[in-house]
Design an enzyme around this catalytic site. Sequence first.
Site, short mmCIF file in Angstrom:
data_model
loop_
_atom_site.label_atom_id
_atom_site.label_comp_id
_atom_site.label_asym_id
_atom_site.label_seq_id
_atom_site.Cartn_x
_atom_site.Cartn_y
_atom_site.Cartn_z
N PHE A 66 1.09 -0.79 -0.10
CA PHE A 66 -0.30 -0.11 0.11
C PHE A 66 1.16 0.93 0.24
O PHE A 66 1.94 1.19 1.36
CB PHE A 66 -0.94 -0.10 0.68
N ASP A 94 9.01 2.22 1.72
CA ASP A 94 7.92 3.86 2.10
C ASP A 94 7.80 3.21 3.34
O ASP A 94 7.51 2.13 3.59
CB ASP A 94 7.34 3.21 1.46
N LYS A 98 2.86 8.72 8.72
CA LYS A 98 2.43 8.48 9.96
C LYS A 98 2.96 8.70 11.15
O LYS A 98 2.04 9.87 11.93
CB LYS A 98 2.48 7.42 9.98
C1 LIG Z 1 3.28 2.04 3.26
C2 LIG Z 1 1.97 3.03 3.89
N1 LIG Z 1 2.82 4.03 2.45
C3 LIG Z 1 1.76 5.13 2.27
C4 LIG Z 1 0.28 4.92 2.76
C5 LIG Z 1 -0.35 6.52 2.11
O1 LIG Z 1 -0.33 7.79 3.43
P1 LIG Z 1 -1.57 8.42 3.32
O2 LIG Z 1 -2.93 8.13 4.42
O3 LIG Z 1 -0.92 9.85 4.55
O4 LIG Z 1 -1.66 9.21 2.23
C6 LIG Z 1 0.23 4.72 3.91
C7 LIG Z 1 -1.02 4.70 4.62
O5 LIG Z 1 -1.85 3.59 5.66
C8 LIG Z 1 1.18 3.26 4.06
O6 LIG Z 1 0.90 2.87 5.27
#
Ligand SMILES: Cc1ncc(COP(=O)(O)O)c(C=O)c1O
Length: 402
Positions: free
Chosen positions: A141, A226, A257
């Site tokens: 994700f 990520d 986060k």
């Molecule tokens: C690993 C990862 N990358 C990117 C995101 C996206 O972040 P945002 O919701 O702040 O755009 C998330 C959100 O859950 C995530 O867990």
Amino acid sequence: MSESFDAIVKVDAEHVMATYPRLPVAFVRGEGTRLYDSEGRAYLDFLSGLAVCSLGHAHPAVADAVADQARTLVHVSNLYYNDVQPRLAERLDTLLGGGGRVFLANSGAEANECAIKLARRYGQAHGGPERYHVVSTYGSFHGRTLTTLAATGQPQKQERFQPLPSGFRQVAFADLDALAAAVDERTCAVMLEPVQGEGGINPAPAGYLAEVRRICDEREALLILDEVQTGLGRTGRWFGFEHAGDGVRPDVVTMAKALGNGVPIGACWARADIAAAFAPGDHATTFGGQPLAARAALTVLEVMEAEDVPARAARAGARLTAAIEPLPGVEAVRGTGLLLAVELGADSDAKAVELACRERGLIVNAVTPTALRLAPSLLVSDDEVDEAVAILAAALDAVSAP
Ligand SMILES: Cc1ncc(COP(=O)(O)O)c(C=O)c1O
């Protein structure tokens, strides 16, 4: 005095876009690991707003810093310097070993968007116009903007938004042969989470990241990690990739986060020579690195360092795992530090257990149909861990009762 639950739901239904499948509770206040709903009920929060409030709710040092900064300077444009942004960038760079540059954004998706644009610029500058493809993994994700959705390996989330930007492909997570076959001279980057978060808390197997690093080096592709969910202490180390050993250094790391403990902020760090592929004017965001959000993040990092939150997360995670593993109805606990999934087995109903926990005052979420995600504050106490385990045990018992 807050509004009643019914009043909140009515106004929400009439005025908020219905993009979220909401659960029937409205929170109005938080303190540390506790949340309070509109009816005055207290809950033990073992989700922290999806791994965001890593220092707990309403942390006094963060609250004071935000209030002070709000009275001093909230925002100026990135047309000008401000005195907080470079200090935050410096601190993040130090945490990542130095020698990098940081772009500040407002969310995880935006941090990843920056990483992808940067990898494309760098790839095309060094490998020609065809080197713009990104390889990521199924179950990943990376966000909900069109580009980060294209990188997200979850076809059911992509379906309704086709056509997505081109140049993205996914391979099975932890399958090195599939990755080696997919990465070629057109690949500008491989993009991975060290522990897949939304995909169900799936840690990279031992040796995987080191091998991915080797494949990237061999094919001249960048390694983007990520760390939006795993970064900043959550896994028991500052960054999830640190579990893979000394040899694994990513080229680009994204975070979000936990960085603002709830104040929206994201960051993309890249090795300085890679960051140099961006020229002034190539990338921007109005609010990115503004004094208010940057001050919140700087304070979060100061508290994290003072409290040694990675070590605390590792300790609390071990206690939580050891207490949950023997519970009836638990098949396994996976994850690291305080990013854990409680696997309940093939015939289970994790949503029903989530609901039974909430009824008993514990917030967790069903990250898959058969697994619960636990991601409490990294400052959670032993007593709170024990209290959460007792509630989970009671909920499992209630759901399994005929
Ligand atoms: C690993 C990862 N990358 C990117 C995101 C996206 O972040 P945002 O919701 O702040 O755009 C998330 C959100 O859950 C995530 O867990």
